[in-house]
Design an enzyme around this catalytic site. Structure first.
Site, PDB file in Angstrom:
ATOM      1  N   SER A 142       0.841  -1.198   0.000  1.00 12.13           N
ATOM      2  CA  SER A 142       0.000   0.000   0.000  1.00 12.13           C
ATOM      3  C   SER A 142       0.870   1.239   0.000  1.00 12.13           C
ATOM      4  O   SER A 142       1.912   1.283   0.665  1.00 12.13           O
ATOM      5  CB  SER A 142      -0.898   0.019   1.239  1.00 12.13           C
ATOM      6  N   TYR A 158      -2.404  -0.397   9.992  1.00 12.60           N
ATOM      7  CA  TYR A 158      -2.492  -0.925   8.627  1.00 12.60           C
ATOM      8  C   TYR A 158      -1.195  -0.667   7.864  1.00 12.60           C
ATOM      9  O   TYR A 158      -0.611  -1.581   7.267  1.00 12.60           O
ATOM     10  CB  TYR A 158      -3.671  -0.269   7.913  1.00 12.60           C
TER      11      TYR A 158
END
Length: 253
Positions: A142, A158
Site C-alpha cells: 500500500s 495498517y
C-alpha cells in the site's frame, strides 16, 4: 500452461489481477474468504473468456488452515492441469481498519498483522515447495506505507503491517533468487475497491478530494493495479525483482 495462485480474488484488485493473468494464457487458482459468491463469479468470468480457473476458500488470518489449503492447491494442479507445481503467487488478500493510535485496540492491531503480514509470510512458506523454479511472487502492499505519498492519520497499524510486507518482499527476493524466483510488490494509491467495508460506496464525497490530490486527476480502478500485477508475474518483467512499484496515478505529487 503456466498456473498462478491469486489470493483474495473475489473482488477488487485480486479479481482484476486473476482475470488479467488468465487473459494472458495462464491458469488461475483463486481464493476467496467471506465472499464465496464473488470467488465463483471471478472463476466464471475467466472460464467464459476461455480461460481455466479453480476457486478455493482460504482464511489468511488462520495459519492452521494452510496445510489443508496446500493440499487443495496440489489437488487442483493435478486434477485440472496435470501438474505438480505452479508458477506465480500473488499475495493480495487483505482488509483495512482505520483508527488513531490512541484508539487502536490490540485486537484490531493483531488482526491486521495476522492477515496482512503473518498470513503472506507463512502462506508463501507453505506453498514454496509447490512453486516451479523461475516463477514469480507479487505482494500487494500500500502507498500508505511509503513516505513519498504522505502520511494520513488513522492508518498507523495498517500501514505498519504493509511496511513489514515491503521489507519481507526484499528478503523473499534475496532468499528465493537461487531458484530464479522473482519477488516484487505493488503499492496501490487510492483505489475504488470494497476495502474498508466498501468505503468508496458509503462515502462517495471523498472521491473528488482524493482525485484532486492525484496528478492524473482520478482515483484508481482495480484494473489499473491488476494489469501491473499481471505484468510483474510475466516474462515481460524477467529482469525485475526486489522492487516496490507505486501504482497511484501520481498521488501526492
Amino acid at each position: 500452461m503456466k498456473v498462478a495462485v491469486v489470493t483474495g480474488a473475489s473482488s477488487g484488485i485480486g479479481q482484476s489481477a486473476a482475470i488479467e493473468i488468465a487473459r494472458r494464457g495462464t491458469g488461475v487458482i483463486l481464493t476467496y474468504g467471506g465472499n464465496p459468491r464473488g470467488g465463483r463469479e471471478t472463476a466464471a468470468a475467466i472460464r467464459k473468456a476461455g480461460g481455466t480457473a479453480v476457486a478455493l476458500p482460504l482464511d489468511l488470518g488462520e495459519t492452521g488452515t494452510f496445510p489443508a489449503f496446500r493440499d487443495a492447491v496440489a489437488a487442483a494442479l493435478r486434477d485440472t492441469w496435470q501438474r505438480d507445481t505452479f508458477d506465480y503467487l500473488v499475495n493480495n488478500a487483505g482488509f483495512a481498519r482505520t483508527s488513531l493510535i490512541e484508539d487502536t485496540t490490540e485486537e484490531t492491531f493483531d488482526g491486521l498483522m495476522r492477515v496482512l503480514l503473518k498470513g503472506p509470510y507463512f502462506l508463501t512458506q507453505r506453498l514454496l515447495p509447490l512453486m516451479a523454479d523461475g516463477g514469480a511472487v507479487v505482494n500487494t502492499s500500500s502507498s500508505s506505507a511509503a513516505v513519498t505519498t504522505g502520511v494520513e492519520p488513522g492508518y498507523s497499524a495498517y500501514a505498519s503491517a504493509k511496511g513489514g510486507l515491503d521489507v519481507l518482499t526484499r528478503y523473499m527476493a534475496k532468499e528465493f533468487s537461487p531458484r530464479g524466483i522473482r519477488v516484487n510488490a505493488v503499492s496501490p494509491g487510492s483505489t475504488r475497491t470494497r476495502i474498508g467495508d466498501d468505503a468508496f460506496t458509503r462515502f462517495p464525497e471523498v472521491v473528488p478530494a482524493l482525485a484532486a490530490k492525484t496528478a492524473l486527476g482520478r482515483v484508481g480502478e482495480p484494473g489499473d493495479i491488476g494489469e501491473m500485477i499481471a505484468v510483474l508475474v510475466s516474462d515481460e518483467s524477467r529482469w525485475v525483482t526486489a522492487q516496490n512499484i507505486v501504482v497511484s496515478g501520481g498521488y501526492g505529487l
